[in-house]
Design an enzyme around this catalytic site. Structure first.
Site, mmCIF file in Angstrom:
data_model
loop_
_atom_site.group_PDB
_atom_site.id
_atom_site.type_symbol
_atom_site.label_atom_id
_atom_site.label_comp_id
_atom_site.label_asym_id
_atom_site.label_seq_id
_atom_site.Cartn_x
_atom_site.Cartn_y
_atom_site.Cartn_z
ATOM 1 N N ASP A 3 -3.632 -5.799 -6.083
ATOM 2 C CA ASP A 3 -4.281 -5.787 -4.864
ATOM 3 C C ASP A 3 -3.645 -6.810 -4.004
ATOM 4 O O ASP A 3 -3.535 -7.949 -4.351
ATOM 5 C CB ASP A 3 -5.496 -6.291 -5.297
ATOM 6 C CG ASP A 3 -6.731 -6.533 -4.005
ATOM 7 O OD1 ASP A 3 -6.345 -6.270 -2.946
ATOM 8 O OD2 ASP A 3 -7.706 -6.607 -4.190
ATOM 9 N N CYS A 27 0.922 -1.068 0.012
ATOM 10 C CA CYS A 27 0.087 -0.028 -0.030
ATOM 11 C C CYS A 27 0.825 1.309 -0.193
ATOM 12 O O CYS A 27 0.798 2.015 0.841
ATOM 13 C CB CYS A 27 -1.029 -0.080 1.386
ATOM 14 S SG CYS A 27 -1.776 -1.693 1.338
ATOM 15 N N ASP A 60 1.747 -0.020 5.811
ATOM 16 C CA ASP A 60 1.094 1.491 6.162
ATOM 17 C C ASP A 60 -0.185 1.029 5.496
ATOM 18 O O ASP A 60 -0.602 1.345 4.265
ATOM 19 C CB ASP A 60 1.841 2.529 5.592
ATOM 20 C CG ASP A 60 1.284 3.698 6.138
ATOM 21 O OD1 ASP A 60 0.305 3.755 6.890
ATOM 22 O OD2 ASP A 60 1.677 4.652 5.782
ATOM 23 N N PRO A 85 1.743 7.494 -1.569
ATOM 24 C CA PRO A 85 2.562 8.002 -2.777
ATOM 25 C C PRO A 85 4.036 7.930 -2.590
ATOM 26 O O PRO A 85 4.925 8.301 -3.316
ATOM 27 C CB PRO A 85 2.168 9.609 -2.646
ATOM 28 C CG PRO A 85 1.902 9.634 -1.260
ATOM 29 C CD PRO A 85 1.094 8.591 -0.574
ATOM 30 N N GLY A 86 4.495 7.146 -1.362
ATOM 31 C CA GLY A 86 5.849 6.618 -1.757
ATOM 32 C C GLY A 86 6.699 7.395 -0.644
ATOM 33 O O GLY A 86 8.144 7.218 -0.790
ATOM 34 N N LYS A 119 7.679 6.533 2.061
ATOM 35 C CA LYS A 119 8.255 5.286 3.030
ATOM 36 C C LYS A 119 9.042 4.491 1.778
ATOM 37 O O LYS A 119 10.136 4.084 2.235
ATOM 38 C CB LYS A 119 7.074 4.501 3.704
ATOM 39 C CG LYS A 119 6.581 5.435 4.927
ATOM 40 C CD LYS A 119 5.145 4.481 5.483
ATOM 41 C CE LYS A 119 4.723 5.355 6.217
ATOM 42 N NZ LYS A 119 3.874 6.586 5.804
ATOM 43 N N CYS A 154 -2.298 5.798 10.167
ATOM 44 C CA CYS A 154 -2.193 7.259 10.743
ATOM 45 C C CYS A 154 -3.640 7.500 11.243
ATOM 46 O O CYS A 154 -4.359 8.604 11.079
ATOM 47 C CB CYS A 154 -1.977 8.265 9.585
ATOM 48 S SG CYS A 154 -3.030 8.086 8.212
#
Length: 441
Positions: free
Chosen positions: A297, A250, A313, A253-254, A256, A366
């Site tokens: 997926d 997941c 995440d 937008p990158g 991590k 989060c």
């Protein structure tokens, strides 16, 4: 000559009004509505900043605004008058929180009510906002801002989880515009100097909000924007591991993925969304970093071979990021939390299958909601005897000690680092796949 609403250039407050209608009427994320608005894109840089600030402030202070307007309106507006109500809300935010001159704020708000269904409310809006300008300057200081601006279901959940005092501190942290946090690809001390930023104990850089593209080093790929709390999961994953094969699940937008790639690890980044994966690809290109990108997926994906470490995440309610995304407080419900908790359990089960024997799995969200954090991990461990917690030690990541729970997990709250501007709410748990015993993974 002026054109229709769809073709002419709209004024900033017209754009803000349409955004508020979209966020509150259609339950859209503010960032998504901004990205899809051609009228917003057509504004000058200065006007875009005004629109973003006015809309976010209205959402951030919506409870206070509605309470004040209710005192000044004899009969509540009907449900069908949602757009007129939003015009009043914007006008109130303009007067009370942006301190726009009253005559200008009133004229702008009344001018939003041009459509036939809304014109009948122009006189009301004019009278209410002029009265608010005369009598309301001191009113925001007189109410319980933290409580008024927090929906009941969220307030109750935070009181149950953290106690009244901490719940109030969290809610108060949501009222301030957050600072800009940055992760450097290398040499954070040097970038702190160049960006006029403070170096936080955890290694993130922090400075006053600014137009990101105009700051030194952005276009050259020296750093990326990432809240200090969001930078912790990757650091915990890598602590003491050397240079492993890692999967970031997941991933878009990158942020991590970039952290992992910058550390020298071999990274596979997976995401279900082609559009989000393309954004991740663009971010990595700007940063001059590389990773294997996989569009899939997670619930149906099986890697060719297991990884040394896996970072999940997981999608969540996002209630830990309300200070950056005030629309979340208005558009999420307890049902959303329950739905996300069910998905997170399924994603944890799928992520576990990608971890080699003796490898580690870091789960992060989060969210401030216990159902998406400790409860999700407890449910996973109850059904996965091959996994156990691997507690995080205070000496593993600089500055992490204050955020550790008795179990060795990480729990950051928006009221943490208050003297430095706060931090997003995150939950992080590190798990280990044992090299013996039964495991369905």
């Amino acid at each position: 000559m002026g054109g229709t609403d769809s073709t002419r250039r709209q004024r900033p407050r017209e754009v803000a009004h349409a955004l508020l209608d979209s966020v509150l009427g259609d339950r859209r994320a503010l960032d998504e509505a901004l990205a899809d608005s051609a009228h917003f894109a057509a504004l000058s840089q200065r006007d875009r900043a005004l629109v973003r600030h006015l809309t976010a402030t209205t959402l951030r202070r919506l409870g206070q605004i509605d309470a004040l307007l209710a005192d000044f309106i004899e009969r509540p507006l009907p449900v069908r008058a949602a757009s007129a109500r939003n015009a009043l809300r914007l006008g109130a935010a303009d007067i009370l929180f942006l301190r726009t001159p009253a005559h200008a704020a009133v004229n702008e708000a009344v001018g939003l009510l041009r459509r036939p269904a809304a014109r009948r409310y122009r006189g009301l809006a004019n009278a209410v906002l002029r009265r608010l300008a005369r009598e309301g300057a001191a009113l925001p200081e007189g109410g319980d801002a933290a409580r008024l601006n927090t929906p009941d279901w969220l307030w109750r959940s935070w009181v149950d989880a953290y106690g009244t005092d901490t719940a109030r501190a969290v809610a108060e942290a949501h009222l301030a515009e957050p600072p800009l946090d940055i992760t450097a690809t290398s040499e954070p001390g040097e970038w702190a100097r160049r960006l006029e930023a403070a170096l936080l104990p955890t290694g993130s850089l922090r400075r006053a909000p600014a137009r990101v593209e105009s700051l030194p080093g952005f276009r050259d790929g020296g750093w990326w924007v990432q809240d200090a709390a969001a930078a912790l999961p990757a650091r915990v994953l890598l602590a003491g591991l050397g240079a492993p094969r890692v999967a970031d699940l997941c991933a878009a937008p990158g942020g991590k993925t970039a952290q992992l790639a910058a550390s020298g690890t071999r990274v596979t980044a997976l995401d279900i969304s082609p559009a989000r994966l393309e954004r991740l690809r663009e971010n990595l290109a700007r940063l001059r970093l590389s990773a294997e990108l996989v569009e899939a997926d997670l619930l149906g994906w099986t890697p060719a071979e297991p990884f040394d470490a896996v970072l999940l995440d997981a999608p969540c309610s996002g209630t830990g990021t309300i200070r950056r995304h005030p629309d979340i407080a208005r558009n999420k419900t307890a049902d959303d939390v329950a739905r996300m908790a069910s998905l997170q359990r399924a994603l944890l089960d799928a992520a576990a299958k990608a971890v080699r024997l003796g490898g580690r799995l870091v789960y992060a969200v989060c969210s401030l909601q216990p159902e998406e954090g400790p409860a999700a991990v407890a449910a996973f461990l109850a059904g996965a005897p091959g996994f156990r917690r691997r507690p995080v030690g205070a000496d593993e990541v600089d500055g992490i000690g204050p955020f550790l729970t008795p179990e060795g997990d990480i729990r950051t709250l928006p009221c943490h680092l208050a003297e430095r501007g706060g931090i997003d709410g995150f939950y992080v748990c590190r798990l280990e796949r044992r090299g013996f015993g039964a495991s369905r993974a």
